[in-house]
Design a protein around this motif. Structure first.
Motif, mmCIF file in Angstrom:
data_model
loop_
_atom_site.group_PDB
_atom_site.id
_atom_site.type_symbol
_atom_site.label_atom_id
_atom_site.label_comp_id
_atom_site.label_asym_id
_atom_site.label_seq_id
_atom_site.Cartn_x
_atom_site.Cartn_y
_atom_site.Cartn_z
ATOM 1 N N SER A 1 31.935 69.599 61.503
ATOM 2 C CA SER A 1 31.707 69.582 62.940
ATOM 3 C C SER A 1 32.640 70.592 63.594
ATOM 4 C CB SER A 1 31.931 68.180 63.520
ATOM 5 O OG SER A 1 33.267 67.767 63.324
ATOM 6 N N GLY A 2 32.417 70.834 64.872
ATOM 7 C CA GLY A 2 33.229 71.813 65.589
ATOM 8 C C GLY A 2 32.545 73.168 65.590
ATOM 9 N N SER A 3 33.288 74.202 65.323
ATOM 10 C CA SER A 3 32.752 75.571 65.343
ATOM 11 C C SER A 3 32.083 75.880 64.014
ATOM 12 C CB SER A 3 33.879 76.565 65.613
ATOM 13 O OG SER A 3 34.470 76.315 66.860
ATOM 14 N N ILE A 4 30.925 75.277 63.802
ATOM 15 C CA ILE A 4 30.275 75.346 62.501
ATOM 16 C C ILE A 4 29.435 76.592 62.308
ATOM 17 C CG2 ILE A 4 30.267 72.849 62.185
ATOM 18 C CD1 ILE A 4 27.350 72.877 63.100
ATOM 19 N N TYR A 5 29.203 77.337 63.386
ATOM 20 C CA TYR A 5 28.444 78.562 63.193
ATOM 21 C C TYR A 5 29.296 79.526 62.384
ATOM 22 C CZ TYR A 5 31.349 79.982 67.135
ATOM 23 O OH TYR A 5 32.417 80.233 67.953
ATOM 24 N N ARG A 6 28.659 80.341 61.627
ATOM 25 C CA ARG A 6 29.319 81.308 60.755
ATOM 26 C C ARG A 6 30.043 80.669 59.585
ATOM 27 N NH1 ARG A 6 32.018 85.868 64.779
ATOM 28 N NH2 ARG A 6 30.082 86.514 65.796
ATOM 29 N N ILE A 7 29.742 79.402 59.276
ATOM 30 C CA ILE A 7 30.251 78.845 58.026
ATOM 31 C C ILE A 7 29.424 79.433 56.898
ATOM 32 C CG2 ILE A 7 30.421 76.799 56.577
ATOM 33 C CD1 ILE A 7 31.192 75.205 58.988
ATOM 34 N N LEU A 8 30.082 80.146 56.000
ATOM 35 C CA LEU A 8 29.374 80.845 54.945
ATOM 36 C C LEU A 8 29.260 80.005 53.685
ATOM 37 C CD1 LEU A 8 30.938 84.381 55.343
ATOM 38 C CD2 LEU A 8 28.807 83.493 56.324
ATOM 39 N N THR A 9 30.353 79.404 53.302
ATOM 40 C CA THR A 9 30.421 78.718 52.015
ATOM 41 C C THR A 9 31.120 77.384 52.198
ATOM 42 O OG1 THR A 9 30.567 80.837 50.860
ATOM 43 C CG2 THR A 9 31.296 78.894 49.654
ATOM 44 N N MET A 10 30.618 76.392 51.497
ATOM 45 C CA MET A 10 31.280 75.089 51.439
ATOM 46 C C MET A 10 31.382 74.665 49.990
ATOM 47 S SD MET A 10 29.579 73.092 54.700
ATOM 48 C CE MET A 10 30.755 71.742 54.642
ATOM 49 N N GLY A 11 32.337 73.814 49.720
ATOM 50 C CA GLY A 11 32.486 73.394 48.336
ATOM 51 C C GLY A 11 33.570 72.360 48.177
ATOM 52 N N TRP A 12 33.978 72.192 46.911
ATOM 53 C CA TRP A 12 34.932 71.143 46.565
ATOM 54 C C TRP A 12 35.990 71.640 45.577
ATOM 55 C CZ3 TRP A 12 34.323 66.348 48.810
ATOM 56 C CH2 TRP A 12 33.102 66.107 49.458
ATOM 57 N N TYR A 13 37.186 71.121 45.776
ATOM 58 C CA TYR A 13 38.281 71.275 44.843
ATOM 59 C C TYR A 13 38.759 69.889 44.457
ATOM 60 C CZ TYR A 13 39.095 76.330 45.305
ATOM 61 O OH TYR A 13 38.990 77.710 45.250
ATOM 62 N N GLY A 14 39.376 69.789 43.270
ATOM 63 C CA GLY A 14 39.970 68.541 42.838
ATOM 64 C C GLY A 14 41.446 68.729 42.558
ATOM 65 N N GLN A 15 42.219 67.679 42.818
ATOM 66 C CA GLN A 15 43.662 67.778 42.614
ATOM 67 C C GLN A 15 44.208 66.467 42.087
ATOM 68 O OE1 GLN A 15 45.957 68.675 46.169
ATOM 69 N NE2 GLN A 15 47.494 69.744 44.936
ATOM 70 N N THR A 16 45.014 66.564 41.021
ATOM 71 C CA THR A 16 45.727 65.404 40.504
ATOM 72 C C THR A 16 47.200 65.548 40.857
ATOM 73 O OG1 THR A 16 45.908 66.515 38.368
ATOM 74 C CG2 THR A 16 44.088 64.976 38.645
ATOM 75 N N PRO A 17 47.939 64.455 40.915
ATOM 76 C CA PRO A 17 49.337 64.506 41.344
ATOM 77 C C PRO A 17 50.165 65.500 40.529
ATOM 78 C CG PRO A 17 48.595 62.250 41.290
ATOM 79 C CD PRO A 17 47.498 63.062 40.687
ATOM 80 N N GLY A 18 50.914 66.323 41.218
ATOM 81 C CA GLY A 18 51.802 67.273 40.577
ATOM 82 C C GLY A 18 51.141 68.542 40.096
ATOM 83 N N LYS A 19 49.836 68.677 40.320
ATOM 84 C CA LYS A 19 49.118 69.857 39.869
ATOM 85 C C LYS A 19 48.485 70.569 41.050
ATOM 86 C CE LYS A 19 48.157 68.198 35.202
ATOM 87 N NZ LYS A 19 47.106 68.021 34.150
#
Length: 119
Positions: free
Chosen positions: A25-43
């Motif tokens: 939401s918000g200034s969503i125009y010109r959003i080119l790419t969306m995706g996901w990252y994962g993170q475990t503690p300390g990494k």
């Protein structure tokens, strides 16, 4: 500014499935790419999957074929369908959106959603 709200994380047994959602939401125009990252503690945060505004996708080798990613333009939402989950998939998953504001590009992050896979 772009706000990203994730949902869908939780606790699941090995072999199970979850679907993560990320609503922009918000200034969503010109959003080119969306995706996901994962993170475990300390990494560091590791790339999982991405989808462009035209529907092109890319995946980390570890999730290729298991975690399809999709995007609903009308709802400004990206989904990560997590199938055949394994304990090593346990992580906090963060949604991101790259917005073009020429000549710059900005990356926005969600607050993260925890996925825990029990053996």
């Amino acid at each position: 500014q772009v706000q990203l709200v994730e949902s869908g994380g939780g606790l699941v047994q090995t072999g199970g499935s979850l679907r993560l959602s990320c609503a922009a939401s918000g200034s969503i125009y010109r959003i080119l790419t969306m995706g996901w990252y994962g993170q475990t503690p300390g990494k560091k945060r590791d790339f999982v999957a991405t989808i462009t505004s035209s529907g092109s996708t890319n995946f980390a080798d570890s999730v290729q074929g298991r975690f399809p990613i999709s995007r609903d333009g009308a709802k400004n939402t990206v989904y990560l369908q997590m199938n055949s989950l394994q304990p090593e998939d346990t992580a906090a998953y963060y949604c991101y959106a790259d917005r073009n504001s020429s000549p710059n590009s900005y990356r926005y992050w969600g607050q993260g959603t925890q996925v825990t896979v029990s053996s």
